[in-house]
Scaffold this motif. Structure first.
Motif, mmCIF file in Angstrom:
data_model
loop_
_atom_site.group_PDB
_atom_site.id
_atom_site.type_symbol
_atom_site.label_atom_id
_atom_site.label_comp_id
_atom_site.label_asym_id
_atom_site.label_seq_id
_atom_site.Cartn_x
_atom_site.Cartn_y
_atom_site.Cartn_z
ATOM 1 N N ASN A 71 0.823 -1.213 0.000
ATOM 2 C CA ASN A 71 0.000 0.000 0.000
ATOM 3 C C ASN A 71 0.859 1.267 0.000
ATOM 4 O OD1 ASN A 71 -2.360 -1.476 -0.005
ATOM 5 N ND2 ASN A 71 -2.611 -1.395 2.216
ATOM 6 N N ASP A 75 1.038 4.013 -2.952
ATOM 7 C CA ASP A 75 0.802 5.421 -2.630
ATOM 8 C C ASP A 75 1.972 6.276 -3.115
ATOM 9 O OD1 ASP A 75 -0.791 7.489 -1.406
ATOM 10 O OD2 ASP A 75 0.751 7.566 0.159
ATOM 11 N N ASN A 79 0.682 9.118 -5.799
ATOM 12 C CA ASN A 79 0.385 10.416 -5.190
ATOM 13 C C ASN A 79 1.606 11.301 -5.180
ATOM 14 O OD1 ASN A 79 -2.291 9.722 -4.583
ATOM 15 N ND2 ASN A 79 -1.599 8.620 -2.774
ATOM 16 N N SER A 86 -2.940 13.928 -2.911
ATOM 17 C CA SER A 86 -3.746 12.808 -2.445
ATOM 18 C C SER A 86 -4.775 13.217 -1.395
ATOM 19 C CB SER A 86 -2.862 11.704 -1.872
ATOM 20 O OG SER A 86 -2.181 12.176 -0.721
#
Length: 89
Positions: A71, A75, A79, A86
């Motif tokens: 994750n 991210d 982002n 984000s």
């Protein structure tokens, strides 16, 4: 010995992943590699324990570490940390 092998393997993968990648992609790859190595170590500890409850706990923690690393890497790739896109700021 396993830890040294995993760390060496991680260092090798990091150096290979550095070829033709952006700094953001390299950082994401490093996050994934580190979390994968940590999860593998936890699974090895689970294999070496005598308690099935402790083994299950370690396996669950390894799964959580792996998922968190994936994750965080995703991210990092998607982002823009410099502009906080984000979170809408």
């Amino acid at each position: 010995m396993k830890k040294i092998f995993v760390l060496g393997l991680g260092a090798g993968l990091i150096s290979l992943s550095a070829c033709n990648s952006s700094p953001r992609e390299q950082a994401a790859d490093n996050i994934e590699s580190n979390s994968e190595a940590m999860a593998d170590n936890m699974e090895d500890m689970a294999d070496n324990t005598n308690s099935s409850a402790a083994a299950d706990t370690l396996e669950n923690q390894a799964d959580a570490v792996r998922a968190t690393g994936e994750n965080q890497a995703e991210d990092m790739r998607t982002n823009d940390a410099d502009t906080n896109l984000s979170n809408g700021m």
